[in-house]
Design a protein around this motif. Sequence first.
Motif, mmCIF file in Angstrom:
data_model
loop_
_atom_site.group_PDB
_atom_site.id
_atom_site.type_symbol
_atom_site.label_atom_id
_atom_site.label_comp_id
_atom_site.label_asym_id
_atom_site.label_seq_id
_atom_site.Cartn_x
_atom_site.Cartn_y
_atom_site.Cartn_z
ATOM 1 N N SER A 14 0.822 -1.196 0.000
ATOM 2 C CA SER A 14 0.000 0.000 0.000
ATOM 3 C C SER A 14 0.862 1.255 0.000
ATOM 4 N N MET A 18 1.687 4.414 -2.966
ATOM 5 C CA MET A 18 1.537 5.843 -2.769
ATOM 6 C C MET A 18 2.800 6.611 -3.134
ATOM 7 N N ILE A 77 -7.472 2.568 -4.280
ATOM 8 C CA ILE A 77 -6.901 3.724 -3.588
ATOM 9 C C ILE A 77 -7.804 4.951 -3.646
ATOM 10 N N THR A 99 -3.792 12.200 -4.494
ATOM 11 C CA THR A 99 -4.608 11.033 -4.152
ATOM 12 C C THR A 99 -5.586 11.395 -3.037
ATOM 13 N N PHE A 102 -6.096 7.756 2.534
ATOM 14 C CA PHE A 102 -6.169 6.296 2.391
ATOM 15 C C PHE A 102 -6.202 5.637 3.760
ATOM 16 N N ARG A 104 -6.584 1.547 5.482
ATOM 17 C CA ARG A 104 -6.729 0.103 5.262
ATOM 18 C C ARG A 104 -6.484 -0.612 6.580
#
Length: 396
Positions: A14, A18, A77, A99, A102, A104
Amino acid sequence: MTIQRSTLRRFAFSTFLMTLPLNAAFAQDTAVADRLKAALAAQGVEISWTGVTGDNSSMVLQGVAVKPAAEKETLPIGDVKLEGVTEANGGYQIATVTTSAFERSQDGVTLDLSPFVIHDVTVPAEGATGPVGSLMMYKSAELSNMTVKVADKTAFSMDGLAIEITPPAEGKAMEFSGTTEKFNADLTLVDDPKSKEVIDALGYQNISGNFALAGTWQPSDGKMELSKYDISVDNAGTFGMTFDLGGYTLDFIKSLQEMQKKLAAQPEGADNSAQGMAMLGLMQQLSFSGASIRFDDDSLTNKVLDYVGKQQGMSGKDIANQAKAIVPFGMAQLNNPELTAEVTAAVSKYLDDPQSLEISAEPPAAVPFALIMAGAMANPLDLPKTLGVTVKANED
């Protein structure tokens, strides 16, 4: 704090995503979308999105998902915003790619990332040539914050990640650097009793520090030099490393990506020995020009000596003297009197006055990895001579 390897792998995946040149997805017609997917596929990344809104100069890619070649699973994402989109030399120039925030969670561990902002992204035209003409590039990027939580406690946080890249031009190598303002880690969450005992004794229940790296890459001949990779922990010390390799060309990178795709396509538990041998063969295309590992002390060494001494009913100075006496015997098996004398002197100098200790390898000429591997199997005791290994203490 026990975290399954699979969980850490996914979080590393992940975070890696990014820090890509966000493989920016900028498409409002089929031709651009097809070109984008082709360019990303050439760099070993699959990308998809559910929709595009906006106009030709500013747009939002909705529901973006990415999957590098080495991964089996696609990672969603969220939305990605592109601003300042213009055509350039048959490709595209994007002023800013941003972006979404995020998050998770898996197995009780949660990763949170602030929006990742990337500046001056270049998407090459179809059929572009040159050392990096076909690669997507960017000039700078920043991530304000990253946090890893275990249950409801923050195990690790990092603030102010900044990346700078100077693309290669006129035969010059690409330059890159990265820094963080600070990181923090809560080591009270470590659940191994022995590790916890050491952490508590040394007083490192909560640590802070920073990170910095810098280097160059010459795509024409594949020379990759990491001139700085420093991790500094306050009131402990700085661990640093460098390396200088040759042969890390675009062709090598593409071959590596193809191998990663094959490994990712293998079912769980499959025999990967053939791919492992192929990886060894691929590594033989590289050459070794130098490397170093260095530790600059900031009180850690004496804390460790005092802790070990206390465990044995001795002083830290007594432990240091024992270590100095043992080193020559441990080095003797290498059958290298010169290196043994050098290591013995360096360790003694460092333990008497802990400042810095550095191990470096600088062969007089680049050594092919194939020769290093052959030497490791045939006569490993000769490797220090082949690689030009030296050890020094308390030197700049």
